[in-house]
Scaffold this motif. Structure first.
Motif, short mmCIF file in Angstrom:
data_model
loop_
_atom_site.label_atom_id
_atom_site.label_comp_id
_atom_site.label_asym_id
_atom_site.label_seq_id
_atom_site.Cartn_x
_atom_site.Cartn_y
_atom_site.Cartn_z
N MET A 17 18.77 61.28 -5.96
CA MET A 17 19.28 59.96 -5.64
C MET A 17 19.35 59.09 -6.90
O MET A 17 20.37 58.44 -7.16
N PHE A 18 18.29 59.09 -7.71
CA PHE A 18 18.28 58.32 -8.95
C PHE A 18 19.31 58.87 -9.94
O PHE A 18 20.03 58.09 -10.58
N ARG A 19 19.39 60.17 -10.06
CA ARG A 19 20.36 60.77 -10.98
C ARG A 19 21.79 60.41 -10.58
O ARG A 19 22.64 60.18 -11.44
N GLN A 20 22.04 60.36 -9.28
CA GLN A 20 23.37 59.99 -8.79
C GLN A 20 23.69 58.53 -9.13
O GLN A 20 24.77 58.23 -9.65
N HIS A 21 22.77 57.63 -8.87
CA HIS A 21 23.01 56.20 -9.11
C HIS A 21 23.12 55.85 -10.59
O HIS A 21 23.81 54.89 -10.94
N PHE A 22 22.46 56.61 -11.43
CA PHE A 22 22.45 56.30 -12.87
C PHE A 22 23.14 57.39 -13.69
O PHE A 22 22.88 57.52 -14.88
N ARG A 23 24.03 58.14 -13.06
CA ARG A 23 24.64 59.29 -13.73
C ARG A 23 25.37 58.92 -15.02
O ARG A 23 25.26 59.63 -16.01
N ARG A 24 26.10 57.81 -15.04
CA ARG A 24 26.82 57.42 -16.26
C ARG A 24 25.85 57.09 -17.39
O ARG A 24 26.07 57.46 -18.54
N ASP A 25 24.79 56.35 -17.05
CA ASP A 25 23.79 55.99 -18.06
C ASP A 25 23.10 57.23 -18.62
O ASP A 25 22.89 57.33 -19.83
N LEU A 26 22.77 58.15 -17.74
CA LEU A 26 22.08 59.37 -18.16
C LEU A 26 23.01 60.25 -18.99
O LEU A 26 22.60 60.78 -20.03
N ARG A 27 24.25 60.38 -18.54
CA ARG A 27 25.21 61.22 -19.26
C ARG A 27 25.51 60.65 -20.65
O ARG A 27 25.64 61.40 -21.62
N SER A 28 25.60 59.32 -20.76
CA SER A 28 25.91 58.69 -22.05
C SER A 28 24.69 58.65 -22.98
O SER A 28 24.82 58.32 -24.15
#
Length: 129
Positions: A17-28
């Motif tokens: 759930m957290f990875r989905q909501h913050f996917r752009r931040d994590l990917r960047s």
């Protein structure tokens, strides 16, 4: 240097759930998230992340074994400058008061308002630059 947020929750689906909501931040690479399924595991991860990389700890309160409230003074002793926000489905006044007395920087009710959490993370990131 990476910036870290540690999320502690005994429910395995919380990570996705957290990875989905913050996917752009994590990917960047804006920040990284570490996940722990228990308070003891979280304490180990918190010790392993170098200062000042760790900017925020998010912890569920109700977990088997050591609760989030039992973990709070231990993590505050280990990392006094890192804010800890408690997450709970039971955001009553007594729980809020107890968490604050133990050093929590705040209390987020479940279900999590991810817009509110994003604002908190943005604030912490601005402070760590």
């Amino acid at each position: 240097m990476s910036t870290y947020i540690v999320v502690v929750d005994d429910e395995p689906d919380v990570e996705s759930m957290f990875r989905q909501h913050f996917r752009r931040d994590l990917r960047s690479g804006r920040f990284a998230m570490e996940f722990a399924l228990s308070a003891p595991s979280a304490l180990e991860r918190v010790k392993a992340i170098p200062d000042p990389s760790l900017i925020l700890i998010l912890s569920d309160i109700n977990m088997p074994g050591m609760t989030g409230l039992e973990m709070l003074p231990k993590v505050r002793a280990e990392r006094p400058n890192v804010p800890v926000i408690m997450i709970t489905a039971y955001g009553d006044d007594a729980t809020r008061k107890r968490a604050t007395e133990l050093g929590a920087a705040g209390l987020l009710p479940k279900p999590i308002d991810f817009d509110l959490l994003r604002n908190e993370i943005d604030h912490r990131l601005e402070g760590s630059v």
